[in-house]
Design a protein around this motif. Structure first.
Motif, PDB file in Angstrom:
ATOM      1  N   LEU B 214       0.828  -1.206   0.000  1.00 48.70           N
ATOM      2  CA  LEU B 214       0.000   0.000   0.000  1.00 48.70           C
ATOM      3  C   LEU B 214       0.864   1.259   0.000  1.00 48.70           C
ATOM      4  CD1 LEU B 214      -2.930  -1.014   2.366  1.00 48.70           C
ATOM      5  CD2 LEU B 214      -2.947  -0.733  -0.107  1.00 48.70           C
ATOM      6  N   ASN B 215       1.972   1.196   0.737  1.00 43.53           N
ATOM      7  CA  ASN B 215       2.870   2.341   0.787  1.00 43.53           C
ATOM      8  C   ASN B 215       3.480   2.637  -0.575  1.00 43.53           C
ATOM      9  OD1 ASN B 215       4.520   4.331   2.051  1.00 43.53           O
ATOM     10  ND2 ASN B 215       4.275   3.113   3.920  1.00 43.53           N
ATOM     11  N   SER B 216       3.864   1.573  -1.268  1.00 44.85           N
ATOM     12  CA  SER B 216       4.478   1.774  -2.580  1.00 44.85           C
ATOM     13  C   SER B 216       3.470   2.402  -3.540  1.00 44.85           C
ATOM     14  CB  SER B 216       5.005   0.454  -3.135  1.00 44.85           C
ATOM     15  OG  SER B 216       3.944  -0.418  -3.425  1.00 44.85           O
ATOM     16  N   MET B 217       2.182   2.020  -3.373  1.00 43.99           N
ATOM     17  CA  MET B 217       1.163   2.593  -4.249  1.00 43.99           C
ATOM     18  C   MET B 217       0.931   4.054  -3.934  1.00 43.99           C
ATOM     19  SD  MET B 217      -1.474  -0.558  -4.168  1.00 43.99           S
ATOM     20  CE  MET B 217      -0.806  -2.192  -4.383  1.00 43.99           C
ATOM     21  N   SER B 218       0.905   4.394  -2.642  1.00 43.97           N
ATOM     22  CA  SER B 218       0.641   5.794  -2.313  1.00 43.97           C
ATOM     23  C   SER B 218       1.860   6.668  -2.623  1.00 43.97           C
ATOM     24  CB  SER B 218       0.194   5.933  -0.860  1.00 43.97           C
ATOM     25  OG  SER B 218       1.305   5.919  -0.011  1.00 43.97           O
ATOM     26  N   ASN B 219       3.050   6.066  -2.634  1.00 41.45           N
ATOM     27  CA  ASN B 219       4.257   6.838  -2.974  1.00 41.45           C
ATOM     28  C   ASN B 219       4.292   7.290  -4.423  1.00 41.45           C
ATOM     29  OD1 ASN B 219       5.475   6.967  -0.567  1.00 41.45           O
ATOM     30  ND2 ASN B 219       6.825   5.207  -0.872  1.00 41.45           N
ATOM     31  N   LEU B 220       3.510   6.610  -5.266  1.00 40.51           N
ATOM     32  CA  LEU B 220       3.584   6.925  -6.689  1.00 40.51           C
ATOM     33  C   LEU B 220       3.197   8.369  -6.956  1.00 40.51           C
ATOM     34  CD1 LEU B 220       2.188   3.812  -8.576  1.00 40.51           C
ATOM     35  CD2 LEU B 220       4.481   4.768  -8.671  1.00 40.51           C
ATOM     36  N   ILE B 221       2.154   8.826  -6.301  1.00 42.76           N
ATOM     37  CA  ILE B 221       1.732  10.214  -6.473  1.00 42.76           C
ATOM     38  C   ILE B 221       1.770  10.872  -5.095  1.00 42.76           C
ATOM     39  CG2 ILE B 221      -0.110  11.746  -7.247  1.00 42.76           C
ATOM     40  CD1 ILE B 221      -1.134   9.457  -8.996  1.00 42.76           C
ATOM     41  N   LYS B 222       2.752  11.740  -4.880  1.00 42.04           N
ATOM     42  CA  LYS B 222       2.878  12.384  -3.565  1.00 42.04           C
ATOM     43  C   LYS B 222       1.852  13.493  -3.429  1.00 42.04           C
ATOM     44  CE  LYS B 222       7.174  10.615  -4.158  1.00 42.04           C
ATOM     45  NZ  LYS B 222       7.474  10.172  -5.532  1.00 42.04           N
ATOM     46  N   GLU B 223       1.608  13.871  -2.155  1.00 40.18           N
ATOM     47  CA  GLU B 223       0.585  14.902  -1.958  1.00 40.18           C
ATOM     48  C   GLU B 223       1.004  16.192  -2.650  1.00 40.18           C
ATOM     49  OE1 GLU B 223       1.015  17.729   0.026  1.00 40.18           O
ATOM     50  OE2 GLU B 223       3.092  17.203   0.479  1.00 40.18           O
ATOM     51  N   PRO B 224       0.082  16.795  -3.376  1.00 38.13           N
ATOM     52  CA  PRO B 224       0.425  17.957  -4.185  1.00 38.13           C
ATOM     53  C   PRO B 224       0.192  19.276  -3.451  1.00 38.13           C
ATOM     54  CG  PRO B 224      -1.750  17.188  -4.774  1.00 38.13           C
ATOM     55  CD  PRO B 224      -1.301  16.359  -3.602  1.00 38.13           C
ATOM     56  N   GLY B 225      -0.400  19.239  -2.264  1.00 38.81           N
ATOM     57  CA  GLY B 225      -0.819  20.466  -1.583  1.00 38.81           C
ATOM     58  C   GLY B 225       0.318  21.438  -1.359  1.00 38.81           C
ATOM     59  N   SER B 226       1.445  20.886  -0.866  1.00 39.11           N
ATOM     60  CA  SER B 226       2.549  21.774  -0.494  1.00 39.11           C
ATOM     61  C   SER B 226       3.267  22.339  -1.720  1.00 39.11           C
ATOM     62  CB  SER B 226       3.539  21.017   0.395  1.00 39.11           C
ATOM     63  OG  SER B 226       3.906  19.813  -0.217  1.00 39.11           O
ATOM     64  N   ARG B 227       2.774  21.949  -2.898  1.00 38.04           N
ATOM     65  CA  ARG B 227       3.400  22.456  -4.107  1.00 38.04           C
ATOM     66  C   ARG B 227       2.690  23.727  -4.594  1.00 38.04           C
ATOM     67  NH1 ARG B 227       3.915  18.533  -9.297  1.00 38.04           N
ATOM     68  NH2 ARG B 227       5.292  19.875 -10.531  1.00 38.04           N
ATOM     69  N   LEU B 228       1.530  23.969  -4.024  1.00 37.18           N
ATOM     70  CA  LEU B 228       0.754  25.148  -4.414  1.00 37.18           C
ATOM     71  C   LEU B 228       1.490  26.434  -4.039  1.00 37.18           C
ATOM     72  CD1 LEU B 228      -2.976  24.553  -3.491  1.00 37.18           C
ATOM     73  CD2 LEU B 228      -2.080  25.291  -5.680  1.00 37.18           C
ATOM     74  N   SER B 229       1.415  27.387  -4.907  1.00 40.67           N
ATOM     75  CA  SER B 229       2.149  28.631  -4.623  1.00 40.67           C
ATOM     76  C   SER B 229       1.608  29.313  -3.372  1.00 40.67           C
ATOM     77  CB  SER B 229       2.065  29.567  -5.837  1.00 40.67           C
ATOM     78  OG  SER B 229       0.720  29.815  -6.142  1.00 40.67           O
ATOM     79  N   ALA B 230       0.287  29.236  -3.174  1.00 36.89           N
ATOM     80  CA  ALA B 230      -0.301  29.862  -1.994  1.00 36.89           C
ATOM     81  C   ALA B 230       0.271  29.248  -0.723  1.00 36.89           C
ATOM     82  CB  ALA B 230      -1.813  29.694  -2.018  1.00 36.89           C
ATOM     83  N   VAL B 231       0.352  27.931  -0.719  1.00 41.60           N
ATOM     84  CA  VAL B 231       0.876  27.245   0.453  1.00 41.60           C
ATOM     85  C   VAL B 231       2.346  27.581   0.653  1.00 41.60           C
ATOM     86  CG1 VAL B 231       1.299  24.979   1.467  1.00 41.60           C
ATOM     87  CG2 VAL B 231      -0.783  25.383   0.151  1.00 41.60           C
ATOM     88  N   ARG B 232       3.082  27.646  -0.449  1.00 34.95           N
ATOM     89  CA  ARG B 232       4.515  27.978  -0.369  1.00 34.95           C
ATOM     90  C   ARG B 232       4.729  29.377   0.203  1.00 34.95           C
ATOM     91  NH1 ARG B 232       8.553  24.955  -3.792  1.00 34.95           N
ATOM     92  NH2 ARG B 232       7.598  22.925  -3.510  1.00 34.95           N
ATOM     93  N   THR B 233       3.866  30.278  -0.225  1.00 34.42           N
ATOM     94  CA  THR B 233       3.984  31.644   0.271  1.00 34.42           C
ATOM     95  C   THR B 233       3.807  31.671   1.776  1.00 34.42           C
ATOM     96  OG1 THR B 233       2.802  32.195  -1.755  1.00 34.42           O
ATOM     97  CG2 THR B 233       3.228  33.996  -0.231  1.00 34.42           C
ATOM     98  N   VAL B 234       2.757  30.971   2.229  1.00 30.61           N
ATOM     99  CA  VAL B 234       2.503  30.922   3.663  1.00 30.61           C
ATOM    100  C   VAL B 234       3.702  30.308   4.377  1.00 30.61           C
ATOM    101  CG1 VAL B 234       1.046  29.902   5.452  1.00 30.61           C
ATOM    102  CG2 VAL B 234       0.010  30.786   3.359  1.00 30.61           C
ATOM    103  N   ALA B 235       4.214  29.202   3.790  1.00 30.86           N
ATOM    104  CA  ALA B 235       5.338  28.509   4.418  1.00 30.86           C
ATOM    105  C   ALA B 235       6.550  29.424   4.533  1.00 30.86           C
ATOM    106  CB  ALA B 235       5.691  27.262   3.613  1.00 30.86           C
ATOM    107  N   SER B 236       6.847  30.170   3.475  1.00 31.14           N
ATOM    108  CA  SER B 236       8.038  31.018   3.530  1.00 31.14           C
ATOM    109  C   SER B 236       7.838  32.172   4.511  1.00 31.14           C
ATOM    110  CB  SER B 236       8.388  31.546   2.128  1.00 31.14           C
ATOM    111  OG  SER B 236       7.351  32.374   1.671  1.00 31.14           O
ATOM    112  N   GLN B 237       6.577  32.574   4.682  1.00 27.34           N
ATOM    113  CA  GLN B 237       6.315  33.649   5.635  1.00 27.34           C
ATOM    114  C   GLN B 237       6.604  33.216   7.055  1.00 27.34           C
ATOM    115  OE1 GLN B 237       2.350  34.776   4.643  1.00 27.34           O
ATOM    116  NE2 GLN B 237       3.032  36.254   3.081  1.00 27.34           N
ATOM    117  N   ILE B 238       6.336  31.928   7.340  1.00 28.55           N
ATOM    118  CA  ILE B 238       6.640  31.483   8.705  1.00 28.55           C
ATOM    119  C   ILE B 238       8.029  30.867   8.771  1.00 28.55           C
ATOM    120  CG2 ILE B 238       4.217  31.163   9.381  1.00 28.55           C
ATOM    121  CD1 ILE B 238       4.604  28.160   8.840  1.00 28.55           C
ATOM    122  N   GLY B 239       8.819  31.109   7.740  1.00 28.09           N
ATOM    123  CA  GLY B 239      10.223  30.734   7.793  1.00 28.09           C
ATOM    124  C   GLY B 239      10.520  29.301   7.433  1.00 28.09           C
ATOM    125  N   GLU B 240       9.593  28.613   6.783  1.00 23.56           N
ATOM    126  CA  GLU B 240       9.842  27.240   6.356  1.00 23.56           C
ATOM    127  C   GLU B 240      10.076  27.242   4.852  1.00 23.56           C
ATOM    128  OE1 GLU B 240       9.603  23.997   7.546  1.00 23.56           O
ATOM    129  OE2 GLU B 240       9.316  24.440   9.667  1.00 23.56           O
TER     130      GLU B 240
END
Lengths: 297, 276
Positions: B214-240
């Motif tokens: 099951l892990n190998s199957m879920s690894n095929l497509i990783k979660e895309p959320g953190s790739r969103l520019s909006a999320v990235r902006t928030v992340a960089s604002q809090i220093g991540e």
């Protein structure tokens, strides 16, 4: 004669239990065979093996001379074992359509075979709404779809009411009359006696007998007689070496023959001794009596 | 092959519950499009999901395949029950007696799995394409047709997962128990991960558990959320800063393909060995 199925030293073990033990017999085209045996004697297991659903432990079997694989051979076989197995949510017609696809049979056979078993007017009903008798008849229709070389029936009347039993028997007789080879497994002896020409008798997975029904027990039959001078008649019969055994039951004397004798000869023999018979019948042992004699020891 | 597919088609399409589930599945896939209409209005702030770039090519391939993959559970139920019901109705026995070989039986099921995965992939492709053409900021062919490996990964992922379901149906013979086992298996894999992480570290844990089915199957497509520019902006604002590898790797595909082959082979071996 063309051999349809030959079984050679077939054995099946379930753990400690040997369900089928070194069983050998052959099925020739055109005969009606019965496999007889009490419950648990290995009938269904044997059929399961040749039908590709039970794995053999050792031995061999060959369909149609061994030139085809088992699953291809089964396309030329019609078989129902135990309860009828169909998709409950599908109509009779759809279920048969599926069987046609598996066997590679044209669809127009469906209507024809449903008429043979008398279900044509219920073909659009779902299988789960059928009574047991109707289910069993549908199973027969399904087994006949490919006009099989051999029809295999395992306890076809099990669990049916008398009417259902009668319908199924009529159907089997009709199919046998058309010249289809039939292999019928049953523990109901009169069923086998009524339709079969050959029998294979099994007990605890071993073959006790295989051959023609009327040659099962070496016997010349017996006379049943009644007369007023009962004791005298018994004494006469006991002194005659032609008879191996004399039985008396409810004023009926039964005399078992050691050698062939016709009823008119017997009648004259008794008359010469001054005994006048009021009742005389010459009979052969019924299948049940033969079967019991065979399985006793 | 066509004959086997027709056989499975008759079995499936005449069953009301599987018909409903299959229809529901594809309707739900269509509903991904509804995400586009989601609007938030917080006083001054107007927020429309479709405008956050989730439908931009080529990101949309990643996002949609990831979301669509969640719905595979619907088809999983069908696969498990179509296999297990063959046992409970004893029709598997009748099929074999009627002249289907044991391999043909498994193969017809596997063909169904492949068809489900393929139709689903095509469906996701079409839905994403339409959504992308409407909402994407980039419409150059070279961008549209980049990152299509997510669709391949999606297909492989579904095939692997459904093959696992097929195997569980064959193994356990009861649909409810087989589905229960699927859940328990997911938990087992999770527990293994936690044990490994506590004994060693999360890198070791991931590198071992990525070989689990099951892990190998879920690894095929990783979660895309953190790739969103909006999320990235928030992340960089809090220093991540998020550094993550989102791509589909060939060895991940190979692992899932090996599992698929094993599941199908085991299903066949089970059927061959069993007395029905």
């Amino acid at each position: 004669m063309e051999t349809i199925l030959s079984i050679d030293r077939l054995t099946k073990k379930f753990g400690y239990l040997t369900a089928v033990n070194e069983l050998s017999f052959t099925i020739e085209k055109g005969n009606v065979y019965g496999i007889l045996g009490p419950n648990g004697s290995g009938k269904s297991t044997t059929l399961g093996i040749v039908l590709n659903v039970v794995n053999k432990s050792s031995g061999n079997f060959q369909w149609f001379g061994g030139n085809v694989s088992t699953h291809d051979a089964l396309k030329k076989v019609g078989a129902i074992i135990e309860r009828p197995n169909f998709y409950p949510y599908m109509t009779a017609e759809k279920n048969l359509e599926l069987v046609c696809k598996i066997k590679g049979v044209p669809h127009h056979k469906i209507q024809e075979k449903l008429e043979v078993v008398g279900l044509a007017d219920r073909k659009d009903s779902k299988f789960r709404t059928y009574s047991l008798g109707m289910k069993q008849r549908l199973a027969i229709a399904s087994a006949l779809l490919n006009d099989p070389e051999i029809l295999i029936l395992d306890e076809p009347t099990n669990g049916l009411d008398p009417q259902g039993i009668h319908q199924i028997r009529q159907l089997i007789k009709q199919i046998a009359a058309d010249g289809t080879t039939i292999l019928l497994a049953s523990h109901l002896l009169d069923e086998v006696e009524k339709v079969c020409s050959h029998v294979v008798v099994l007990q605890k997975g071993k073959k006790l007998y295989s051959g023609q029904v009327d040659e099962m027990v070496a016997s010349h039959g017996f006379f049943e007689l009644r007369c007023s001078e009962q004791e005298k008649a018994v004494a006469v019969l006991q002194n005659n070496p032609t008879f191996r055994e004399i039985k008396e039951e409810n004023n009926l004397i039964t005399a078992f023959l050691n050698e062939p004798m016709e009823a008119d000869t017997f009648n004259r023999l008794m008359f010469d001794q001054g005994i006048v018979l009021s009742h005389l019948v010459k009979r052969k042992e019924s299948l049940e009596e033969q079967f019991l004699a065979l399985t006793e020891n | 092959m066509l004959r086997l597919l027709q056989i499975e088609y008759i079995k499936l399409w005449n069953n009301r519950s599987s018909k409903v589930l299959i229809t529901a599945y594809f309707v739900l896939l269509l509903c991904i499009a509804l995400i586009a209409t989601v609007n938030f209005d917080f006083g001054e702030i107007h927020f429309q999901v479709a405008e956050q770039g989730i439908f931009n090519f080529p990101y949309i391939w990643h996002f949609n395949t990831y979301i669509a993959a969640w719905l595979k559970l619907f088809l999983a139920i069908i696969i498990v029950s179509m296999t297990a019901n063959e046992y409970s109705n004893k029709t598997i026995k009748q099929n074999l007696i009627d002249g289907l070989s044991k391999w043909e039986f498994i193969y017809s099921k596997f063909l169904t799995v492949l068809s489900f995965a393929a139709i689903s992939t095509v469906f996701v492709f079409v839905v994403s394409m339409v959504l992308g053409l409407i909402y994407s900021d980039y419409n150059e062919a070279s961008i549209i047709f980049s990152d299509l490996e997510y669709l391949l990964a999606y297909f492989i992922k579904l095939t692997g997962f459904f093959s696992f379901c097929l195997f569980l149906g064959m193994l356990i013979k009861r649909s409810a128990f087989a589905l229960g086992f699927l859940v328990i298996w997911q938990i087992i894999e999770g527990v293994f991960y936690l044990i490994l992480r506590s004994q060693f570290n999360s890198d070791t844990a991931s590198s071992v558990t990525r070989f689990f089915p099951l892990n190998s199957m879920s690894n095929l497509i990783k979660e895309p959320g953190s790739r969103l520019s909006a999320v990235r902006t928030v992340a960089s604002q809090i220093g991540e800063t998020i550094t993550k590898d989102y791509s589909v790797h060939w060895y991940e595909i190979v692992i899932v393909l090996i599992w698929t082959a094993l599941f199908i082979y085991w299903s066949y071996a089970l059927l061959k060995k069993r007395d029905l």
